[in-house]
Design a protein around this motif. Structure first.
Motif, PDB file in Angstrom:
ATOM      1  N   MET A   1       0.843  -1.186   0.000  1.00  0.00           N
ATOM      2  CA  MET A   1       0.000   0.000   0.000  1.00  0.00           C
ATOM      3  C   MET A   1       0.890   1.253   0.000  1.00  0.00           C
ATOM      4  O   MET A   1       1.782   1.380   0.839  1.00  0.00           O
ATOM      5  N   ASP A   2       0.674   2.154  -0.970  1.00  0.00           N
ATOM      6  CA  ASP A   2       1.446   3.391  -0.990  1.00  0.00           C
ATOM      7  C   ASP A   2       0.496   4.579  -1.132  1.00  0.00           C
ATOM      8  O   ASP A   2      -0.711   4.419  -1.318  1.00  0.00           O
ATOM      9  N   ILE A   3       1.064   5.774  -1.066  1.00  0.00           N
ATOM     10  CA  ILE A   3       0.251   6.985  -1.047  1.00  0.00           C
ATOM     11  C   ILE A   3      -0.530   7.153  -2.352  1.00  0.00           C
ATOM     12  O   ILE A   3      -1.675   7.630  -2.357  1.00  0.00           O
ATOM     13  N   LYS A   4       0.085   6.722  -3.472  1.00  0.00           N
ATOM     14  CA  LYS A   4      -0.594   6.847  -4.755  1.00  0.00           C
ATOM     15  C   LYS A   4      -1.833   5.956  -4.807  1.00  0.00           C
ATOM     16  O   LYS A   4      -2.891   6.363  -5.286  1.00  0.00           O
ATOM     17  N   GLN A   5      -1.720   4.738  -4.272  1.00  0.00           N
ATOM     18  CA  GLN A   5      -2.874   3.842  -4.234  1.00  0.00           C
ATOM     19  C   GLN A   5      -3.991   4.421  -3.369  1.00  0.00           C
ATOM     20  O   GLN A   5      -5.176   4.295  -3.692  1.00  0.00           O
ATOM     21  N   LEU A   6      -3.615   5.049  -2.267  1.00  0.00           N
ATOM     22  CA  LEU A   6      -4.625   5.647  -1.385  1.00  0.00           C
ATOM     23  C   LEU A   6      -5.346   6.801  -2.081  1.00  0.00           C
ATOM     24  O   LEU A   6      -6.558   6.975  -1.936  1.00  0.00           O
ATOM     25  N   ILE A   7      -4.609   7.590  -2.843  1.00  0.00           N
ATOM     26  CA  ILE A   7      -5.232   8.680  -3.594  1.00  0.00           C
ATOM     27  C   ILE A   7      -6.187   8.127  -4.649  1.00  0.00           C
ATOM     28  O   ILE A   7      -7.294   8.639  -4.839  1.00  0.00           O
ATOM     29  N   TYR A   8      -5.760   7.057  -5.328  1.00  0.00           N
ATOM     30  CA  TYR A   8      -6.640   6.407  -6.302  1.00  0.00           C
ATOM     31  C   TYR A   8      -7.927   5.936  -5.615  1.00  0.00           C
ATOM     32  O   TYR A   8      -9.045   6.157  -6.112  1.00  0.00           O
ATOM     33  N   PHE A   9      -7.749   5.250  -4.490  1.00  0.00           N
ATOM     34  CA  PHE A   9      -8.900   4.721  -3.757  1.00  0.00           C
ATOM     35  C   PHE A   9      -9.848   5.844  -3.317  1.00  0.00           C
ATOM     36  O   PHE A   9     -11.074   5.733  -3.467  1.00  0.00           O
ATOM     37  N   LEU A  10      -9.308   6.927  -2.774  1.00  0.00           N
ATOM     38  CA  LEU A  10     -10.144   8.042  -2.314  1.00  0.00           C
ATOM     39  C   LEU A  10     -10.922   8.664  -3.465  1.00  0.00           C
ATOM     40  O   LEU A  10     -12.084   9.055  -3.319  1.00  0.00           O
ATOM     41  N   THR A  11     -10.276   8.757  -4.616  1.00  0.00           N
ATOM     42  CA  THR A  11     -10.952   9.337  -5.782  1.00  0.00           C
ATOM     43  C   THR A  11     -12.101   8.452  -6.242  1.00  0.00           C
ATOM     44  O   THR A  11     -13.193   8.947  -6.567  1.00  0.00           O
ATOM     45  N   ILE A  12     -11.896   7.155  -6.257  1.00  0.00           N
ATOM     46  CA  ILE A  12     -12.971   6.219  -6.621  1.00  0.00           C
ATOM     47  C   ILE A  12     -14.123   6.333  -5.629  1.00  0.00           C
ATOM     48  O   ILE A  12     -15.303   6.354  -5.996  1.00  0.00           O
ATOM     49  N   ALA A  13     -13.785   6.407  -4.335  1.00  0.00           N
ATOM     50  CA  ALA A  13     -14.813   6.518  -3.299  1.00  0.00           C
ATOM     51  C   ALA A  13     -15.632   7.793  -3.467  1.00  0.00           C
ATOM     52  O   ALA A  13     -16.856   7.799  -3.292  1.00  0.00           O
ATOM     53  N   GLU A  14     -14.978   8.891  -3.820  1.00  0.00           N
ATOM     54  CA  GLU A  14     -15.670  10.164  -3.997  1.00  0.00           C
ATOM     55  C   GLU A  14     -16.546  10.168  -5.245  1.00  0.00           C
ATOM     56  O   GLU A  14     -17.657  10.708  -5.240  1.00  0.00           O
ATOM     57  N   GLU A  15     -16.053   9.556  -6.303  1.00  0.00           N
ATOM     58  CA  GLU A  15     -16.791   9.565  -7.567  1.00  0.00           C
ATOM     59  C   GLU A  15     -17.843   8.458  -7.635  1.00  0.00           C
ATOM     60  O   GLU A  15     -18.854   8.594  -8.332  1.00  0.00           O
ATOM     61  N   GLY A  16     -17.583   7.341  -6.932  1.00  0.00           N
ATOM     62  CA  GLY A  16     -18.520   6.216  -6.971  1.00  0.00           C
ATOM     63  C   GLY A  16     -18.557   5.522  -8.313  1.00  0.00           C
ATOM     64  O   GLY A  16     -19.493   4.766  -8.603  1.00  0.00           O
ATOM     65  N   ASN A  17     -17.514   5.734  -9.112  1.00  0.00           N
ATOM     66  CA  ASN A  17     -17.510   5.195 -10.477  1.00  0.00           C
ATOM     67  C   ASN A  17     -16.067   5.160 -10.974  1.00  0.00           C
ATOM     68  O   ASN A  17     -15.363   6.170 -10.904  1.00  0.00           O
ATOM     69  N   ILE A  18     -15.646   4.002 -11.489  1.00  0.00           N
ATOM     70  CA  ILE A  18     -14.256   3.852 -11.940  1.00  0.00           C
ATOM     71  C   ILE A  18     -13.925   4.791 -13.100  1.00  0.00           C
ATOM     72  O   ILE A  18     -12.877   5.434 -13.128  1.00  0.00           O
ATOM     73  N   SER A  19     -14.821   4.858 -14.085  1.00  0.00           N
ATOM     74  CA  SER A  19     -14.520   5.668 -15.264  1.00  0.00           C
ATOM     75  C   SER A  19     -14.417   7.151 -14.915  1.00  0.00           C
ATOM     76  O   SER A  19     -13.540   7.862 -15.417  1.00  0.00           O
ATOM     77  N   LYS A  20     -15.319   7.631 -14.046  1.00  0.00           N
ATOM     78  CA  LYS A  20     -15.262   9.041 -13.637  1.00  0.00           C
ATOM     79  C   LYS A  20     -14.004   9.319 -12.830  1.00  0.00           C
ATOM     80  O   LYS A  20     -13.377  10.370 -12.970  1.00  0.00           O
ATOM     81  N   ALA A  21     -13.629   8.366 -11.975  1.00  0.00           N
ATOM     82  CA  ALA A  21     -12.414   8.527 -11.186  1.00  0.00           C
ATOM     83  C   ALA A  21     -11.184   8.553 -12.092  1.00  0.00           C
ATOM     84  O   ALA A  21     -10.265   9.358 -11.891  1.00  0.00           O
ATOM     85  N   ALA A  22     -11.158   7.669 -13.101  1.00  0.00           N
ATOM     86  CA  ALA A  22     -10.032   7.633 -14.033  1.00  0.00           C
ATOM     87  C   ALA A  22      -9.916   8.948 -14.801  1.00  0.00           C
ATOM     88  O   ALA A  22      -8.818   9.473 -15.010  1.00  0.00           O
ATOM     89  N   GLU A  23     -11.076   9.488 -15.213  1.00  0.00           N
ATOM     90  CA  GLU A  23     -11.080  10.767 -15.920  1.00  0.00           C
ATOM     91  C   GLU A  23     -10.533  11.880 -15.042  1.00  0.00           C
ATOM     92  O   GLU A  23      -9.745  12.713 -15.485  1.00  0.00           O
ATOM     93  N   ARG A  24     -10.957  11.895 -13.786  1.00  0.00           N
ATOM     94  CA  ARG A  24     -10.489  12.921 -12.854  1.00  0.00           C
ATOM     95  C   ARG A  24      -8.988  12.800 -12.585  1.00  0.00           C
ATOM     96  O   ARG A  24      -8.291  13.802 -12.404  1.00  0.00           O
ATOM     97  N   LEU A  25      -8.493  11.554 -12.583  1.00  0.00           N
ATOM     98  CA  LEU A  25      -7.075  11.318 -12.320  1.00  0.00           C
ATOM     99  C   LEU A  25      -6.213  11.413 -13.575  1.00  0.00           C
ATOM    100  O   LEU A  25      -4.989  11.241 -13.501  1.00  0.00           O
ATOM    101  N   HIS A  26      -6.862  11.626 -14.727  1.00  0.00           N
ATOM    102  CA  HIS A  26      -6.167  11.743 -16.018  1.00  0.00           C
ATOM    103  C   HIS A  26      -5.384  10.457 -16.328  1.00  0.00           C
ATOM    104  O   HIS A  26      -4.201  10.484 -16.678  1.00  0.00           O
ATOM    105  N   MET A  27      -6.060   9.331 -16.179  1.00  0.00           N
ATOM    106  CA  MET A  27      -5.445   8.052 -16.493  1.00  0.00           C
ATOM    107  C   MET A  27      -6.501   7.142 -17.116  1.00  0.00           C
ATOM    108  O   MET A  27      -7.699   7.427 -17.062  1.00  0.00           O
ATOM    109  N   ALA A  28      -6.042   6.036 -17.710  1.00  0.00           N
ATOM    110  CA  ALA A  28      -6.964   5.091 -18.325  1.00  0.00           C
ATOM    111  C   ALA A  28      -7.668   4.270 -17.242  1.00  0.00           C
ATOM    112  O   ALA A  28      -7.150   4.083 -16.136  1.00  0.00           O
TER     113      ALA A  28
END
Length: 299
Positions: A1-28
């Motif tokens: 577990m690293d800080i980047k994974q935690l940021i990814y996880f928090l973004t998914i939790a906030e968006e409630g959707n993988i695709s929206k989280a990926a868009e917000r994080l500027h990644m596929a």
């Protein structure tokens, strides 16, 4: 577990959707899904139920969300403080202030602060209380200096000493020989006051058994005092604002009415990381020399 994974996880939790989280994080989306899967495998818990269109966070996910947010906040705070230490105490402090404090309190405080911390620059915006509250909420300014009353729900604050309401007038309206006035002595008198105090003043009039004779409500306290000097009416204004206009024709007397007491408050947003300049600026309000009665809890 690293800080980047935690940021990814928090973004998914906030968006409630993988695709929206990926868009917000500027990644596929596939790499983000893979990172979530790796995190779940590492901790041994499913973090989201995926049987609906919106990903539903699990109990384990809720626990991790709380802890992850604390970890990310701490990392950001530590990074900022280390940067301040490396570069020396410097930065930009943005302050929103009501005009009366901008002409009296702010110059005094900034002069003292600048002597101790000359590397800090300032951005000052003068506005009315309602607009400053919004600027602080949106993060456009970090510290607000306003006058009570206001809704405290979204803010932490330092409360400076209470200020009684003053009657400011020329000889033709009231007896200048009296040391103070009771509120019912304003019955039938033309009143000038700030829009912010409308409800409190009209309620005080009602409680005293009369209806306010409102000559003018205005947002500019200096103009109000000038009109009082011209004999248009009695200006009702907090004590710490009476020096905005210097006029020997004006008399200032306290009004004995506790419901009209106000105070200056220094505010900042709850659950928000304060910059180092902001924290030191807020702490300066506890100086015994400047504000012995100031109260502060900064976190």
């Amino acid at each position: 577990m690293d800080i980047k994974q935690l940021i990814y996880f928090l973004t998914i939790a906030e968006e409630g959707n993988i695709s929206k989280a990926a868009e917000r994080l500027h990644m596929a989306q596939p790499p983000l899904s893979q990172q979530l899967k790796l995190l779940e495998e590492e901790i041994g818990f499913v973090l989201f139920e995926r049987n609906t269109r919106r990903m539903q966070i699990t109990d384990a996910g809720l626990l991790l969300q709380t802890r992850a947010q604390q970890i990310v906040d701490l990392m950001q705070t530590t990074s900022k403080e280390l940067k301040d230490l490396k570069e020396g105490f410097q930065g930009v402090l943005s302050i929103g202030t009501i005009s009366s404090a901008g002409e009296t309190l702010i110059p005094q405080m900034l002069k003292s602060f600048h002597k101790i911390y000359p590397g800090v620059d300032f951005r000052i915006k003068e506005s009315k209380t309602s607009e400053i509250l919004e600027l602080v909420k949106r993060g456009i300014v970090e510290v607000g200096i306003i006058r009570t009353p206001f809704n405290l729900d979204a803010f932490k604050c330092i409360n400076l000493p209470e200020q009684p309401m003053m009657a400011v007038f020329v000889d033709s309206f009231l007896d200048a020989n009296k040391p103070y006035f009771s509120f019912n002595e304003l019955k039938g008198k033309p009143l000038l006051f700030h829009n912010k105090h409308t409800n409190n003043i009209e309620e005080a009039c009602k409680n005293a058994g009369f209806e306010a004779k409102v000559k003018c409500r205005i947002d500019d306290s200096r103009t109000m005092l000038n009109w009082a000097s011209d004999g248009m009416g009695i200006a009702l204004i907090p004590k710490d604002m009476i020096d905005l206009v210097s006029d020997s024709n004006l008399h200032c007397r306290e009004i004995k009415e506790e419901t009209l007491t106000t105070r200056i408050s220094v505010i900042w947003r709850k659950n928000h990381h304060l910059s180092t300049p902001a924290r030191y600026f807020l702490q300066s309000f506890t100086s015994e020399k400047t504000h012995q009665q100031a109260l502060i809890t900064i976190s």
